[in-house]
Write a protein that holds these residues in place. Structure first.
Motif, PDB file in Angstrom:
ATOM      1  N   ARG A 189       0.822  -1.208   0.000  1.00 42.59           N
ATOM      2  CA  ARG A 189       0.000   0.000   0.000  1.00 42.59           C
ATOM      3  C   ARG A 189       0.854   1.255   0.000  1.00 42.59           C
ATOM      4  O   ARG A 189       0.421   2.317  -0.458  1.00 42.59           O
ATOM      5  N   GLY A 190       2.067   1.131   0.492  1.00 40.72           N
ATOM      6  CA  GLY A 190       2.975   2.272   0.512  1.00 40.72           C
ATOM      7  C   GLY A 190       3.638   2.560  -0.815  1.00 40.72           C
ATOM      8  O   GLY A 190       4.406   3.518  -0.926  1.00 40.72           O
ATOM      9  N   GLY A 191       3.365   1.717  -1.814  1.00 38.17           N
ATOM     10  CA  GLY A 191       3.854   2.008  -3.154  1.00 38.17           C
ATOM     11  C   GLY A 191       4.797   0.993  -3.760  1.00 38.17           C
ATOM     12  O   GLY A 191       5.159   1.116  -4.940  1.00 38.17           O
ATOM     13  N   LEU A 192       5.212  -0.030  -3.011  1.00 41.84           N
ATOM     14  CA  LEU A 192       6.070  -1.051  -3.605  1.00 41.84           C
ATOM     15  C   LEU A 192       5.275  -1.891  -4.591  1.00 41.84           C
ATOM     16  O   LEU A 192       4.123  -2.257  -4.315  1.00 41.84           O
ATOM     17  N   PRO A 193       5.845  -2.224  -5.752  1.00 40.03           N
ATOM     18  CA  PRO A 193       5.124  -3.058  -6.713  1.00 40.03           C
ATOM     19  C   PRO A 193       5.002  -4.490  -6.222  1.00 40.03           C
ATOM     20  O   PRO A 193       5.776  -4.939  -5.364  1.00 40.03           O
ATOM     21  N   ALA A 194       4.032  -5.236  -6.769  1.00 41.35           N
ATOM     22  CA  ALA A 194       3.799  -6.606  -6.334  1.00 41.35           C
ATOM     23  C   ALA A 194       5.018  -7.488  -6.545  1.00 41.35           C
ATOM     24  O   ALA A 194       5.233  -8.460  -5.806  1.00 41.35           O
ATOM     25  N   ASP A 195       5.833  -7.177  -7.553  1.00 41.09           N
ATOM     26  CA  ASP A 195       7.032  -7.964  -7.817  1.00 41.09           C
ATOM     27  C   ASP A 195       8.255  -7.440  -7.057  1.00 41.09           C
ATOM     28  O   ASP A 195       9.357  -7.957  -7.247  1.00 41.09           O
ATOM     29  N   GLY A 196       8.061  -6.453  -6.209  1.00 44.73           N
ATOM     30  CA  GLY A 196       9.192  -5.852  -5.505  1.00 44.73           C
ATOM     31  C   GLY A 196       9.061  -5.876  -4.000  1.00 44.73           C
ATOM     32  O   GLY A 196       9.573  -4.986  -3.317  1.00 44.73           O
ATOM     33  N   LEU A 197       8.394  -6.904  -3.459  1.00 42.07           N
ATOM     34  CA  LEU A 197       8.095  -6.951  -2.037  1.00 42.07           C
ATOM     35  C   LEU A 197       9.034  -7.860  -1.244  1.00 42.07           C
ATOM     36  O   LEU A 197       8.821  -8.072  -0.053  1.00 42.07           O
ATOM     37  N   ALA A 198      10.050  -8.397  -1.892  1.00 43.28           N
ATOM     38  CA  ALA A 198      10.928  -9.355  -1.215  1.00 43.28           C
ATOM     39  C   ALA A 198      11.519  -8.780   0.063  1.00 43.28           C
ATOM     40  O   ALA A 198      11.638  -9.481   1.081  1.00 43.28           O
ATOM     41  N   GLY A 199      11.882  -7.512   0.048  1.00 44.55           N
ATOM     42  CA  GLY A 199      12.509  -6.909   1.215  1.00 44.55           C
ATOM     43  C   GLY A 199      11.594  -6.783   2.411  1.00 44.55           C
ATOM     44  O   GLY A 199      12.067  -6.606   3.539  1.00 44.55           O
ATOM     45  N   ALA A 200      10.279  -6.874   2.181  1.00 44.49           N
ATOM     46  CA  ALA A 200       9.315  -6.764   3.279  1.00 44.49           C
ATOM     47  C   ALA A 200       8.947  -8.124   3.863  1.00 44.49           C
ATOM     48  O   ALA A 200       8.162  -8.195   4.816  1.00 44.49           O
ATOM     49  N   VAL A 201       9.489  -9.185   3.298  1.00 45.47           N
ATOM     50  CA  VAL A 201       9.130 -10.552   3.698  1.00 45.47           C
ATOM     51  C   VAL A 201      10.078 -11.051   4.783  1.00 45.47           C
ATOM     52  O   VAL A 201      11.307 -11.047   4.606  1.00 45.47           O
ATOM     53  N   ALA A 202       9.515 -11.484   5.900  1.00 45.04           N
ATOM     54  CA  ALA A 202      10.321 -12.039   6.987  1.00 45.04           C
ATOM     55  C   ALA A 202      10.837 -13.422   6.615  1.00 45.04           C
ATOM     56  O   ALA A 202      10.135 -14.179   5.939  1.00 45.04           O
ATOM     57  N   PRO A 203      12.042 -13.786   7.052  1.00 40.36           N
ATOM     58  CA  PRO A 203      12.576 -15.117   6.729  1.00 40.36           C
ATOM     59  C   PRO A 203      11.650 -16.262   7.142  1.00 40.36           C
ATOM     60  O   PRO A 203      11.572 -17.282   6.453  1.00 40.36           O
ATOM     61  N   ALA A 204      10.922 -16.101   8.248  1.00 45.95           N
ATOM     62  CA  ALA A 204      10.022 -17.168   8.704  1.00 45.95           C
ATOM     63  C   ALA A 204       8.937 -17.464   7.683  1.00 45.95           C
ATOM     64  O   ALA A 204       8.477 -18.609   7.563  1.00 45.95           O
ATOM     65  N   MET A 205       8.502 -16.454   6.941  1.00 44.67           N
ATOM     66  CA  MET A 205       7.475 -16.656   5.922  1.00 44.67           C
ATOM     67  C   MET A 205       7.995 -17.570   4.820  1.00 44.67           C
ATOM     68  O   MET A 205       7.291 -18.474   4.347  1.00 44.67           O
ATOM     69  N   VAL A 206       9.216 -17.343   4.423  1.00 43.11           N
ATOM     70  CA  VAL A 206       9.819 -18.172   3.374  1.00 43.11           C
ATOM     71  C   VAL A 206      10.040 -19.586   3.887  1.00 43.11           C
ATOM     72  O   VAL A 206       9.734 -20.576   3.207  1.00 43.11           O
ATOM     73  N   ASP A 207      10.555 -19.708   5.098  1.00 37.88           N
ATOM     74  CA  ASP A 207      10.870 -21.026   5.650  1.00 37.88           C
ATOM     75  C   ASP A 207       9.632 -21.902   5.779  1.00 37.88           C
ATOM     76  O   ASP A 207       9.688 -23.112   5.549  1.00 37.88           O
ATOM     77  N   ARG A 208       8.509 -21.310   6.154  1.00 39.49           N
ATOM     78  CA  ARG A 208       7.311 -22.108   6.423  1.00 39.49           C
ATOM     79  C   ARG A 208       6.486 -22.400   5.175  1.00 39.49           C
ATOM     80  O   ARG A 208       5.663 -23.314   5.188  1.00 39.49           O
ATOM     81  N   LEU A 209       6.694 -21.651   4.101  1.00 36.04           N
ATOM     82  CA  LEU A 209       5.782 -21.761   2.959  1.00 36.04           C
ATOM     83  C   LEU A 209       6.445 -22.144   1.645  1.00 36.04           C
ATOM     84  O   LEU A 209       5.757 -22.293   0.635  1.00 36.04           O
ATOM     85  N   THR A 210       7.744 -22.303   1.625  1.00 34.96           N
ATOM     86  CA  THR A 210       8.426 -22.682   0.384  1.00 34.96           C
ATOM     87  C   THR A 210       9.414 -23.807   0.667  1.00 34.96           C
ATOM     88  O   THR A 210       9.736 -24.109   1.817  1.00 34.96           O
ATOM     89  N   LEU A 211       9.889 -24.427  -0.395  1.00 33.73           N
ATOM     90  CA  LEU A 211      10.952 -25.423  -0.292  1.00 33.73           C
ATOM     91  C   LEU A 211      12.261 -24.713  -0.610  1.00 33.73           C
ATOM     92  O   LEU A 211      12.639 -24.556  -1.769  1.00 33.73           O
TER      93      LEU A 211
END
Length: 333
Positions: free
Chosen positions: A260-282
């Motif tokens: 909502r602050g203006g980052l594009p949908a393909d540019g949100l990696a920096g806002a993602v916590a490591p725990a989100m990646v660990d729990r939802l991806t291989l």
């Protein structure tokens, strides 16, 4: 260990086909053709011609953007091209995509998909016979007379796999499908507690988990590569329950705020916590990812691996795809 499926990526169609051929050589069981930037049936046809033994699937083709008649003809052609290797993967897509991109009226998608699959099966089984074909549904109606497809089918029943996220669509897949294809973020715990009870899989039914897979000798680099995919989905409120189930509601909210602050949908990696990646991806080192795949044993019949693409340059996607192919080869020995 679940069977290993693969969704090849390519900056060109030729590169995508080459990756599929490498997956076949590595020991993958099925290659899947997605539908967004390319046509799933056209890509699947090319995959069928480029490979010889591996299964070929549309993963997924839009069920409502084509008539059941055209989908059935495509399925028959693809099954012939592949020598009986086709899995017809179908999904509804979302309302906005159907209405705004394809000009398709949206109504009761679960009911409509039920009738669509029934009509496709009637046509696959009977198009070569010359006999009348009738479907008298509310959303799908067929009255075929004076038609005979002059080519014998390789099979008069082609397996249909349905993609589903919500409870009603998931239950429909378990009721009428030959298989189910998951969303790209589907952990073993979520599959066990939220999906399988609704799916109620029966003997012969294949549960296919789609998985964003990032492999790197540096586990942190792997997480960084997959973060863009997680950020893309976290920006969509539709997936709030998924993130909340994994204890990630606050982390998702931070991604939403960044979007909502203006980052594009393909540019949100920096806002993602490591725990989100660990729990939802291989994601992780080769050994870590192999262990994560093994965690689906007894839950899923197959894992469809694909490299992350959101926010990544082609050179990095290529590296990640190569790592997946190496792991498939290692695990298939």
């Amino acid at each position: 260990m679940p069977a290993l499926h693969f969704q090849p990526w390519g900056e060109t169609l030729q590169e995508q086909l080459d990756a599929a051929a490498r997956a076949e050589d590595a020991g993958a069981a099925v290659v899947w053709a997605p539908e967004l930037h390319r046509s799933a049936p056209v890509t699947a046809a090319a995959l069928a011609c480029r490979t010889t033994t591996i299964g070929v699937g549309t993963g997924i083709a839009l069920a409502f953007a084509r008539s059941p008649f055209l989908t059935a003809l495509s399925a028959l052609d693809l099954d012939e091209l592949s020598g009986g290797r086709l899995r017809l993967g179908l999904g509804t897509g979302v309302q906005r995509l159907n209405e705004d991109w394809h000009g398709v009226t949206w109504s009761r998608p679960v009911h409509r998909l039920r009738e669509t699959v029934a009509a496709i099966r009637l046509l696959v089984a009977g198009a070569h016979t010359g006999e009348p074909i009738d479907a008298e549904g509310e959303a799908v109606r067929l009255r075929v007379r004076g038609y005979r497809r002059p080519y014998p089918p390789v099979r008069d029943r082609i397996p249909v796999y349905l993609a589903g996220v919500g409870p009603a669509m998931t239950a429909l897949a378990g009721e009428i499908g030959d298989g189910w294809i998951s969303h790209e973020l589907c952990s073993p715990s979520y599959l066990s507690s939220h999906v399988l009870p609704r799916l109620a899989p029966r003997p012969g039914f294949e549960v296919v988990v789609s998985a964003c897979c990032a492999i790197d000798r540096d586990a942190n680099a792997a997480r960084a590569a997959a973060a863009g995919v997680v950020g893309f989905y976290a920006s969509v409120r539709t997936y709030a329950d998924l993130f909340a189930f994994h204890g990630l509601a606050g982390e998702q909210q931070r991604v939403v705020e960044a979007f909502r602050g203006g980052l594009p949908a393909d540019g949100l990696a920096g806002a993602v916590a490591p725990a989100m990646v660990d729990r939802l991806t291989l994601t992780g080192t080769p050994d870590e990812v192999a262990s994560r795949i093994a965690a689906y044993a007894g839950l899923a019949g197959a894992i469809k691996l694909s490299p992350p693409t959101h926010g990544l340059p082609p050179s990095r996607i290529r590296e990640l795809q190569d790592a997946i192919l190496r792991l498939i080869e290692e695990l298939s020995r």
